[in-house]
Design a protein around this motif. Structure first.
Motif, PDB file in Angstrom:
ATOM      1  N   UNK A  44       0.803  -1.229   0.000  1.00  0.00           N
ATOM      2  CA  UNK A  44       0.000   0.000   0.000  1.00  0.00           C
ATOM      3  C   UNK A  44       0.835   1.277   0.000  1.00  0.00           C
ATOM      4  N   UNK A  45       2.146   1.157  -0.123  1.00  0.00           N
ATOM      5  CA  UNK A  45       2.986   2.350  -0.074  1.00  0.00           C
ATOM      6  C   UNK A  45       2.841   3.025   1.274  1.00  0.00           C
ATOM      7  N   UNK A  49      -3.158   4.263   6.400  1.00  0.00           N
ATOM      8  CA  UNK A  49      -4.299   4.784   7.175  1.00  0.00           C
ATOM      9  C   UNK A  49      -5.590   4.772   6.374  1.00  0.00           C
ATOM     10  N   UNK A  50      -5.543   5.066   5.097  1.00  0.00           N
ATOM     11  CA  UNK A  50      -6.752   5.012   4.258  1.00  0.00           C
ATOM     12  C   UNK A  50      -7.284   3.579   4.211  1.00  0.00           C
ATOM     13  N   UNK A  55     -11.033  -0.823   6.261  1.00  0.00           N
ATOM     14  CA  UNK A  55     -11.110  -2.093   7.003  1.00  0.00           C
ATOM     15  C   UNK A  55     -11.952  -1.932   8.262  1.00  0.00           C
ATOM     16  N   UNK A  56     -11.790  -0.808   8.942  1.00  0.00           N
ATOM     17  CA  UNK A  56     -12.556  -0.570  10.164  1.00  0.00           C
ATOM     18  C   UNK A  56     -14.055  -0.489   9.855  1.00  0.00           C
ATOM     19  N   UNK A  77       2.225   7.536  17.105  1.00  0.00           N
ATOM     20  CA  UNK A  77       1.358   8.674  16.762  1.00  0.00           C
ATOM     21  C   UNK A  77       0.588   8.381  15.474  1.00  0.00           C
ATOM     22  N   UNK A  78       1.288   7.844  14.484  1.00  0.00           N
ATOM     23  CA  UNK A  78       0.652   7.554  13.200  1.00  0.00           C
ATOM     24  C   UNK A  78      -0.506   6.575  13.360  1.00  0.00           C
ATOM     25  N   UNK A  79      -0.300   5.545  14.162  1.00  0.00           N
ATOM     26  CA  UNK A  79      -1.313   4.495  14.319  1.00  0.00           C
ATOM     27  C   UNK A  79      -2.093   4.623  15.628  1.00  0.00           C
TER      28      UNK A  79
END
Length: 177
Positions: A44-45, A49-50, A55-56, A77-79
């Motif tokens: 996914x490069x 997050x997209x 998925x969520x 922080x990212x996740x």
């Protein structure tokens, strides 16, 4: 579309990660490739997050396999929406929780080598001798092999994928399987 149509997915950053995960899955599932079990390994490069938002919403079981790049706080922080108290039951972020350092530098500007990516993790899980045999190389030091692996990521991953010999996989990859 692959994410929406699959039963489960493992998201990775690049082509070399995808090849290594395909092989790890095959080695740990009676020689079956993930697709045979309706599991997609998707490169996914930087769009993790997209994909996780999708998925969520659709409640698709997803694992993310990612490098910590030597900065655990940035990764957390990212996740943040998928870790700790925000963890979703269908999403797991798999990464190495230890930071590794060394003295290797690369390039004309002697930039410090990042010991917190897939290639050094594979070397730590195996040995210089094992990876030299798989890559058909004769490097005498781990640092010289790491330079080769960094410069030949996809070629090394393809050799791992197609090798007759099995390798050991880092714990964070095994957790994703």
């Amino acid at each position: 579309m692959r994410l929406i149509l699959c039963k489960k997915a493992i998201l990775v950053e690049g082509d070399s990660d995808e090849l290594v995960l395909q092989r790890a899955y095959r080695d740990n599932n009676n020689d079956k490739l993930p697709i045979e079990d309706e599991v997609e390994i998707i490169s996914v490069g930087t769009s993790f997050l997209r994909f996780l938002e999708i998925a969520e919403c659709l409640e698709i079981p997803v694992k993310v396999v990612t490098d910590n790049d030597g900065d655990l706080e940035s990764l957390k922080r990212k996740y943040n929406n998928y870790l700790g108290k925000n963890k979703k039951s269908n999403i797991e972020i798999c990464y190495e929780e230890k930071i590794h350092t060394g003295s290797l530098t690369i390039g004309k500007d002697n930039k410090p080598f990042n010991y917190n990516t897939l290639e050094p993790a594979l070397l730590r899980a195996n040995s210089l001798e094992k990876l030299n045999a798989i890559f058909d190389t004769k490097y005498e030091t781990e640092d010289s092999l790491l330079k080769y692996m960094k410069s030949n990521k996809t070629e090394c991953a393809l050799k791992i994928f197609s090798s007759q010999d099995k390798i050991n996989y880092p714990e964070f990859i095994m957790r994703a399987l």
